[in-house]
Design a protein around this motif. Structure first.
Motif, PDB file in Angstrom:
ATOM      1  N   ASN A  96       0.828  -1.202   0.000  1.00 10.84           N
ATOM      2  CA  ASN A  96       0.000   0.000   0.000  1.00 10.84           C
ATOM      3  C   ASN A  96       0.863   1.254   0.000  1.00 10.84           C
ATOM      4  O   ASN A  96       1.976   1.268   0.511  1.00 10.84           O
ATOM      5  CB  ASN A  96      -0.916   0.016   1.219  1.00 10.84           C
ATOM      6  N   VAL A  97       0.314   2.324  -0.581  1.00  7.20           N
ATOM      7  CA  VAL A  97       0.985   3.620  -0.520  1.00  7.20           C
ATOM      8  C   VAL A  97       0.885   4.166   0.904  1.00  7.20           C
ATOM      9  O   VAL A  97      -0.031   3.827   1.656  1.00  7.20           O
ATOM     10  CB  VAL A  97       0.366   4.618  -1.520  1.00  7.20           C
ATOM     11  N   SER A  98       1.840   5.004   1.261  1.00  4.50           N
ATOM     12  CA  SER A  98       1.844   5.603   2.597  1.00  4.50           C
ATOM     13  C   SER A  98       2.884   6.711   2.615  1.00  4.50           C
ATOM     14  O   SER A  98       3.473   7.055   1.590  1.00  4.50           O
ATOM     15  CB  SER A  98       2.149   4.554   3.673  1.00  4.50           C
ATOM     16  N   SER A  99       3.121   7.259   3.779  1.00  8.65           N
ATOM     17  CA  SER A  99       4.199   8.230   3.968  1.00  8.65           C
ATOM     18  C   SER A  99       4.568   8.215   5.441  1.00  8.65           C
ATOM     19  O   SER A  99       3.853   7.646   6.270  1.00  8.65           O
ATOM     20  CB  SER A  99       3.763   9.638   3.535  1.00  8.65           C
ATOM     21  N   GLN A 100       5.662   8.863   5.755  1.00  5.97           N
ATOM     22  CA  GLN A 100       6.077   8.915   7.157  1.00  5.97           C
ATOM     23  C   GLN A 100       5.250   9.939   7.938  1.00  5.97           C
ATOM     24  O   GLN A 100       5.020   9.769   9.137  1.00  5.97           O
ATOM     25  CB  GLN A 100       7.571   9.254   7.257  1.00  5.97           C
ATOM     26  N   PHE A 101       4.789  10.994   7.247  1.00  6.34           N
ATOM     27  CA  PHE A 101       4.036  12.061   7.911  1.00  6.34           C
ATOM     28  C   PHE A 101       2.778  12.413   7.129  1.00  6.34           C
ATOM     29  O   PHE A 101       2.720  12.275   5.912  1.00  6.34           O
ATOM     30  CB  PHE A 101       4.903  13.321   8.069  1.00  6.34           C
ATOM     31  N   LEU A 102       1.778  12.893   7.871  1.00  3.69           N
ATOM     32  CA  LEU A 102       0.516  13.356   7.300  1.00  3.69           C
ATOM     33  C   LEU A 102       0.124  14.642   8.025  1.00  3.69           C
ATOM     34  O   LEU A 102       0.046  14.663   9.251  1.00  3.69           O
ATOM     35  CB  LEU A 102      -0.572  12.285   7.485  1.00  3.69           C
ATOM     36  N   ALA A 119       8.537   4.018   3.164  1.00  8.28           N
ATOM     37  CA  ALA A 119       7.126   4.138   2.794  1.00  8.28           C
ATOM     38  C   ALA A 119       7.048   4.239   1.275  1.00  8.28           C
ATOM     39  O   ALA A 119       7.961   4.765   0.627  1.00  8.28           O
ATOM     40  CB  ALA A 119       6.505   5.371   3.445  1.00  8.28           C
ATOM     41  N   ARG A 120       5.961   3.752   0.713  1.00  9.53           N
ATOM     42  CA  ARG A 120       5.774   3.820  -0.743  1.00  9.53           C
ATOM     43  C   ARG A 120       5.008   5.095  -1.094  1.00  9.53           C
ATOM     44  O   ARG A 120       3.792   5.166  -0.946  1.00  9.53           O
ATOM     45  CB  ARG A 120       5.000   2.582  -1.223  1.00  9.53           C
ATOM     46  N   HIS A 121       5.725   6.096  -1.574  1.00 11.49           N
ATOM     47  CA  HIS A 121       5.059   7.363  -1.893  1.00 11.49           C
ATOM     48  C   HIS A 121       5.623   8.049  -3.129  1.00 11.49           C
ATOM     49  O   HIS A 121       5.024   8.995  -3.630  1.00 11.49           O
ATOM     50  CB  HIS A 121       5.154   8.326  -0.701  1.00 11.49           C
ATOM     51  N   CYS A 128      15.235   6.396  -0.235  1.00 11.15           N
ATOM     52  CA  CYS A 128      16.035   7.476   0.356  1.00 11.15           C
ATOM     53  C   CYS A 128      15.188   8.694   0.693  1.00 11.15           C
ATOM     54  O   CYS A 128      15.734   9.766   0.976  1.00 11.15           O
ATOM     55  CB  CYS A 128      17.170   7.881  -0.584  1.00 11.15           C
ATOM     56  N   ALA A 129      13.861   8.551   0.663  1.00 13.58           N
ATOM     57  CA  ALA A 129      12.986   9.716   0.784  1.00 13.58           C
ATOM     58  C   ALA A 129      12.006   9.616   1.946  1.00 13.58           C
ATOM     59  O   ALA A 129      11.368   8.586   2.144  1.00 13.58           O
ATOM     60  CB  ALA A 129      12.199   9.926  -0.516  1.00 13.58           C
ATOM     61  N   ILE A 130      11.886  10.699   2.687  1.00 14.22           N
ATOM     62  CA  ILE A 130      10.841  10.838   3.704  1.00 14.22           C
ATOM     63  C   ILE A 130       9.649  11.528   3.042  1.00 14.22           C
ATOM     64  O   ILE A 130       9.790  12.585   2.440  1.00 14.22           O
ATOM     65  CB  ILE A 130      11.336  11.676   4.903  1.00 14.22           C
ATOM     66  N   GLY A 131       8.486  10.908   3.137  1.00 15.35           N
ATOM     67  CA  GLY A 131       7.283  11.456   2.519  1.00 15.35           C
ATOM     68  C   GLY A 131       6.446  12.260   3.496  1.00 15.35           C
ATOM     69  O   GLY A 131       6.246  11.852   4.640  1.00 15.35           O
ATOM     70  N   VAL A 132       5.956  13.392   3.026  1.00 16.62           N
ATOM     71  CA  VAL A 132       5.059  14.246   3.818  1.00 16.62           C
ATOM     72  C   VAL A 132       3.788  14.463   3.008  1.00 16.62           C
ATOM     73  O   VAL A 132       3.803  15.160   1.991  1.00 16.62           O
ATOM     74  CB  VAL A 132       5.710  15.604   4.149  1.00 16.62           C
ATOM     75  N   GLU A 133       2.705  13.841   3.426  1.00 16.75           N
ATOM     76  CA  GLU A 133       1.412  14.000   2.773  1.00 16.75           C
ATOM     77  C   GLU A 133       0.624  15.125   3.437  1.00 16.75           C
ATOM     78  O   GLU A 133       0.678  15.291   4.658  1.00 16.75           O
ATOM     79  CB  GLU A 133       0.605  12.704   2.855  1.00 16.75           C
ATOM     80  N   ASN A 134      -0.087  15.893   2.623  1.00 16.59           N
ATOM     81  CA  ASN A 134      -0.950  16.967   3.117  1.00 16.59           C
ATOM     82  C   ASN A 134      -2.399  16.665   2.757  1.00 16.59           C
ATOM     83  O   ASN A 134      -2.699  16.381   1.593  1.00 16.59           O
ATOM     84  CB  ASN A 134      -0.535  18.302   2.508  1.00 16.59           C
ATOM     85  N   VAL A 135      -3.274  16.720   3.744  1.00 17.53           N
ATOM     86  CA  VAL A 135      -4.691  16.434   3.512  1.00 17.53           C
ATOM     87  C   VAL A 135      -5.283  17.472   2.573  1.00 17.53           C
ATOM     88  O   VAL A 135      -5.093  18.678   2.743  1.00 17.53           O
ATOM     89  CB  VAL A 135      -5.474  16.429   4.840  1.00 17.53           C
ATOM     90  N   GLY A 136      -6.013  16.985   1.575  1.00 19.25           N
ATOM     91  CA  GLY A 136      -6.644  17.880   0.619  1.00 19.25           C
ATOM     92  C   GLY A 136      -5.748  18.116  -0.576  1.00 19.25           C
ATOM     93  O   GLY A 136      -4.983  17.253  -1.002  1.00 19.25           O
ATOM     94  N   GLY A 137      -5.850  19.325  -1.128  1.00 22.28           N
ATOM     95  CA  GLY A 137      -5.066  19.679  -2.305  1.00 22.28           C
ATOM     96  C   GLY A 137      -5.894  19.615  -3.571  1.00 22.28           C
ATOM     97  O   GLY A 137      -6.994  19.065  -3.610  1.00 22.28           O
ATOM     98  N   GLY A 138      -5.370  20.200  -4.631  1.00 25.43           N
ATOM     99  CA  GLY A 138      -6.109  20.265  -5.885  1.00 25.43           C
ATOM    100  C   GLY A 138      -7.059  21.446  -5.895  1.00 25.43           C
ATOM    101  O   GLY A 138      -7.054  22.304  -5.004  1.00 25.43           O
TER     102      GLY A 138
END
Length: 219
Positions: A96-102, A119-121, A128-138
């Motif tokens: 599954n997709v994910s990230s370290q932060f939301l 995480a798969r993002h 080698c990447a830390i993922g930061v997801e933000n709720v919403g967008g577009g």
């Protein structure tokens, strides 16, 4: 004198807010199945034969979820395997997709995974990447000023902890094809991304310019 005192109070109030910002632990499921799927992803996509899902972070990738609420976004990342609504990615990996932060629209930062757990993002760079997801967008739910401030704070915080060279928007990931950090083995596996928006990234870069991150490679 009064103006000086007022400015001093405001300055230290701002510093206090930054220093006291908290990260809320809200872990997603990382069981034996997710661990195995992560190791398989690293092997099959990157050619990395390893018994650990740990990464050495060299970049931070900023995203948006295009999902309107924190609860729904969190739910999308929670399970180990891809849900039925992501069949487009299933042939590549069941992970599954994910990230370290939301980061929620109100600026609250949630930590979903340890910073050094993969995480798969982002294609080609998860190792080698830390993922930061933000709720919403577009267009329907633009990212907020509070989210921007939290992204800037988190980038600075992570830079202090790790040897981070790059901060990029998800839409910039293909610029790294051919770079030493790029490991994706399938030249046909690419998706077009626009998150978190060029305007948002310009603001993040302006606020973090003193950290002297490396420039994103040109295509």
């Amino acid at each position: 004198m009064r103006r000086y005192l007022l400015c001093t109070v405001l300055f230290f109030t701002m510093i206090s807010c930054v220093v006291n910002r908290t990260v809320v632990a809200k872990p997603i499921l990382f069981d034996a199945e997710r661990e195995q799927l992560t190791l398989e992803y690293m092997r099959d996509r990157y050619g990395l034969e390893t018994s650990s899902s740990a990464i050495d972070p060299k970049m931070i990738v900023l995203h948006w979820t295009v999902i309107p609420t924190m609860e729904e976004s969190y739910k999308a990342f929670y399970e180990a395997k891809l849900p039925n609504w992501r069949p487009d990615l299933e042939n590549v990996s069941g992970l599954n997709v994910s990230s370290q932060f939301l980061i929620d629209q109100d600026g609250t930062i949630y930590q979903l995974l340890p910073e050094t757990t993969m995480a798969r993002h982002v294609i080609g760079l998860n190792h080698c990447a830390i993922g930061v997801e933000n709720v919403g967008g577009g267009e329907g739910l633009p990212l907020t000023r509070k989210q921007l401030k939290s992204n800037v704070w988190l980038v600075k915080y992570l830079k202090e902890k790790y040897d981070i060279d790059y901060v990029i928007g998800h839409y910039e990931y293909t610029n790294f094809e051919g770079h030493e950090l790029w490991l994706e083995k399938d030249s046909a596996y690419r998706t077009v991304k626009t998150d978190p928006g060029e305007h948002f990234m310009k603001k993040v870069r302006k606020a973090t310019r003193k950290l002297e991150f490396k420039l994103v490679p040109e295509k």
